[in-house]
Design an enzyme around this catalytic site. Sequence first.
Site, PDB file in Angstrom:
ATOM      1  N   CYS A  40      16.345 -30.112 -34.449  1.00 25.97           N
ATOM      2  CA  CYS A  40      17.453 -29.170 -34.147  1.00 25.97           C
ATOM      3  C   CYS A  40      18.784 -29.954 -34.144  1.00 25.97           C
ATOM      4  CB  CYS A  40      17.335 -28.735 -32.704  1.00 25.97           C
ATOM      5  SG  CYS A  40      18.667 -27.504 -32.155  1.00 25.97           S
ATOM      6  N   ASP A  42      21.334 -29.552 -31.966  1.00 26.50           N
ATOM      7  CA  ASP A  42      21.814 -29.753 -30.708  1.00 26.50           C
ATOM      8  C   ASP A  42      22.169 -31.376 -30.674  1.00 26.50           C
ATOM      9  OD1 ASP A  42      21.856 -30.221 -27.950  1.00 26.50           O
ATOM     10  OD2 ASP A  42      20.859 -28.350 -27.906  1.00 26.50           O
ATOM     11  N   ARG A  44      22.388 -32.956 -28.192  1.00 28.92           N
ATOM     12  CA  ARG A  44      21.638 -33.701 -27.123  1.00 28.92           C
ATOM     13  C   ARG A  44      20.370 -34.227 -27.639  1.00 28.92           C
ATOM     14  NH1 ARG A  44      22.105 -28.946 -22.909  1.00 28.92           N
ATOM     15  NH2 ARG A  44      21.557 -27.921 -25.159  1.00 28.92           N
TER      16      ARG A  44
HETATM   17 ZN   LIG Z   1      18.117 -26.560 -30.329  1.00 30.93          ZN
END
Ligand SMILES: [Zn+2]
Length: 205
Positions: A40, A42, A44
């Site tokens: 992903c 993302d 993080r």
């Molecule tokens: Zn995600």
Amino acid sequence: MIGDLLDRNAQWSDHKNAEEPGYFARLATRQSPEFFWIGCSDSRVPANVVAGLDPGEVFVHRNVANVIHSSDMNMLSALEFAVEALTIREIIVCGHYGCGGVKAATEDLPHGLADHWLEPIRRLARSYAVDLAQEDNEEARRDKLAELNVVEGVRRVSETPILQRAWKDGIGIRVHGLIYGLKDGRLRDLDCTVGPGHFQKEAAQ
Ligand SMILES: [Zn+2]
């Protein structure tokens, strides 16, 4: 600020060179990563950091909610390069708990283009509605859906002509499904690995 970013980069590069003279000169000549990571976007869940790998050790493709669209030329080009040029033998599809993309796919609100991108996750949520309903709360349901999205991603990568051709040629590539916990920083194996012989075994059943 972009200036801060450039300063941090200069510090990092100096530190790395001091620690290991010739590090960049060596790395510049070739890359031979052992893993291809599909994860992903993302911020993080950076592949190198969470897997404890240095530059040069993992080839990476990331998109919102690590969705595998079978006609995504970006993902397919990276996959083909990973398998055929870099001869990578370990492919990882990695999702994560608390995924905003998975959450968006479970909401009734319009998200613009993302709704097209996330459509396979909506479809999964419909297919597994009975199983998802067993979960205690909304967060648990979304995390379960994030796991299902990884398992589906492993299946879709395995079904690409790139992987089918590699296995037919006797190349021992394996595709793994992992999920990352934002709350504890741990990667978990979803035990959905597909390797050579998987499709023959399925056909024989
Ligand atoms: Zn995600």
